[in-house]
Design an enzyme around this catalytic site. Sequence first.
Site, PDB file in Angstrom:
ATOM      1  N   PRO A   1      -3.480   7.908   5.257  1.00 28.70           N
ATOM      2  CA  PRO A   1      -4.146   8.156   4.097  1.00 28.70           C
ATOM      3  C   PRO A   1      -5.137   6.896   3.424  1.00 28.70           C
ATOM      4  O   PRO A   1      -5.598   6.851   2.566  1.00 28.70           O
ATOM      5  CB  PRO A   1      -3.408   8.631   2.835  1.00 28.70           C
ATOM      6  CG  PRO A   1      -2.029   7.790   3.253  1.00 28.70           C
ATOM      7  CD  PRO A   1      -1.918   7.827   4.944  1.00 28.70           C
ATOM      8  N   LEU A   2      -4.628   5.924   4.384  1.00 29.68           N
ATOM      9  CA  LEU A   2      -5.418   4.622   3.961  1.00 29.68           C
ATOM     10  C   LEU A   2      -6.788   4.380   4.355  1.00 29.68           C
ATOM     11  O   LEU A   2      -7.166   4.849   5.315  1.00 29.68           O
ATOM     12  CB  LEU A   2      -4.641   3.371   4.366  1.00 29.68           C
ATOM     13  CG  LEU A   2      -3.101   3.126   3.837  1.00 29.68           C
ATOM     14  CD1 LEU A   2      -2.453   1.944   4.545  1.00 29.68           C
ATOM     15  CD2 LEU A   2      -2.741   3.699   2.452  1.00 29.68           C
ATOM     16  N   CYS A   3      -7.598   3.816   3.156  1.00 31.52           N
ATOM     17  CA  CYS A   3      -8.996   3.595   3.533  1.00 31.52           C
ATOM     18  C   CYS A   3      -9.189   2.323   4.360  1.00 31.52           C
ATOM     19  O   CYS A   3      -9.764   1.315   3.738  1.00 31.52           O
ATOM     20  CB  CYS A   3      -9.893   3.512   2.084  1.00 31.52           C
ATOM     21  SG  CYS A   3     -11.498   3.719   2.420  1.00 31.52           S
ATOM     22  N   THR A   4      -8.865   2.374   5.468  1.00 33.46           N
ATOM     23  CA  THR A   4      -9.016   1.407   6.631  1.00 33.46           C
ATOM     24  C   THR A   4      -9.057   1.694   7.850  1.00 33.46           C
ATOM     25  O   THR A   4      -8.003   2.711   8.365  1.00 33.46           O
ATOM     26  CB  THR A   4      -7.945   0.228   6.234  1.00 33.46           C
ATOM     27  OG1 THR A   4      -7.962  -0.540   7.714  1.00 33.46           O
ATOM     28  CG2 THR A   4      -6.801   0.758   6.113  1.00 33.46           C
TER      29      THR A   4
ATOM     30  N   LEU B   1      -2.446  -0.259  -0.917  1.00 31.70           N
ATOM     31  CA  LEU B   1      -3.168   0.703  -1.482  1.00 31.70           C
ATOM     32  C   LEU B   1      -2.176   1.550  -2.788  1.00 31.70           C
ATOM     33  O   LEU B   1      -2.643   2.705  -3.120  1.00 31.70           O
ATOM     34  CB  LEU B   1      -3.933   1.477  -0.707  1.00 31.70           C
ATOM     35  CG  LEU B   1      -4.699   0.832   0.398  1.00 31.70           C
ATOM     36  CD1 LEU B   1      -5.764   2.130   0.944  1.00 31.70           C
ATOM     37  CD2 LEU B   1      -5.550  -0.248  -0.489  1.00 31.70           C
TER      38      LEU B   1
END
Length: 416
Positions: free
Chosen positions: A365-368, A406
């Site tokens: 779910p991490l924006c990376t 995050l």
Amino acid sequence: MNLSTTILTTSLKDYCSSNGEIVVGNHPLTHIEKLVSGTPFYAYDRQLIINRVKQLTDALPAKISLHYAIKANPLPSLVQLMATQVSGFDVASKKEMLLAMQTGMPTDKISFAGPGKTVEDIETAIIAGVTLHVESAGEIAKVELAAKQLSVKANIAIRINPKFELKSSGMKMSGGAKPFGIDEEQVPDILQKLNLEQINLRGFHIYSGSQNLNADAIISAQQQTFMLAEELVALSRKITKRKIDYLNIGGGFGIPYFAKEMSLDVKAIANSLQILLKKHKALVDDLEVIIELGRYLVAEAGIYVSKVIDKKISRGTNYLVCDGGLHHHLANSGNFGQVIRKNYPVAIGNKLNGEVQELVNIVGPLCTPLDILADKVLLPKATIGDYVVIFQSGAYGSSASPKDFLSQPQVSELLL
Ligand SMILES: Cc1ncc(COP(=O)(O)O)c(C=O)c1O
């Protein structure tokens, strides 16, 4: 394409119940999810750990003491279990030391290694009676000062950075310039300067590397380790006129993570150790000879489980988006020392025998773009709510991951 199914058969056999379900200690994933109040979670199988330690200690010569390196997995319940299975602990911080002590492990069976020990680390290790693996001349000076101020003799072993390296190792920690240990050529000078009023020199620690699947490379490093130990012990007896009772020959035993990797040939290592112990009988008769292992004892006894929370197609690529990722399992994402990212063995936990297969990228779910759980894997077709299970996750998982990244929810861990 990276077909994780090739290795899955070996990982799965340990976790598959008679009715084809994934279980940990007889508990199916749905029950474990309830026990820990949701995904993601790590689940560790105590029986697999017990079996692994037994297999290894049965294979190794009786003369070898097996120690557990807590850094591989410091979950307190697991460390407590280990206290009943192995004969000592290797710790890498004051917190690990306190954890080790609270299991009831005798403190002379606990060693504290690692560069950059603080005065607080050193003082508490001296008070506890733990053996400090000293890593530099400066650290020895700190130990001597602390021992003097506390009026307690410090138990130390000198960690050596030998000239040789452990070939084919995932992480080389000896040979050349290293932050770990004292270069072997500096040892005569170090021994001359030791203040034996403050210090009890127990012996030597020669640790060459980690995650090695090549038995020949480990055997060769052990042969060189014993040869070096002969020199070091003779030298220290000559200079200090004191008895040495301790030789830690490191470990480095690896486990297979990726397709086509084979399990380590422990029998070959055990046979070679038998020969080495005979060859160096006069040396080892008076010494406790220790092998310290982390990953090999626990990595295959743990799984990391997250849930599919979204499914999408982007320009022809299928994505499963999960509620767990690199913030809980950095090693699986490929960002913990891997040069080329490869997939750990992975399964859709509740659809092991799903007939319709689909090529997917599994992400967290991490924006990376670094947050990868598995890349281009052919798996039974998954839907939202399905479990994504990553095997070989019992070592360097939760504690080796950036859990606050995050500000996502934390991961649960359970030993069953
Ligand atoms: C001194 C020392 N001992 C033990 C270990 C444990 O290694 P592994 O988990 O690969 O057995 C390490 C790993 O870095 C280490 O540095």
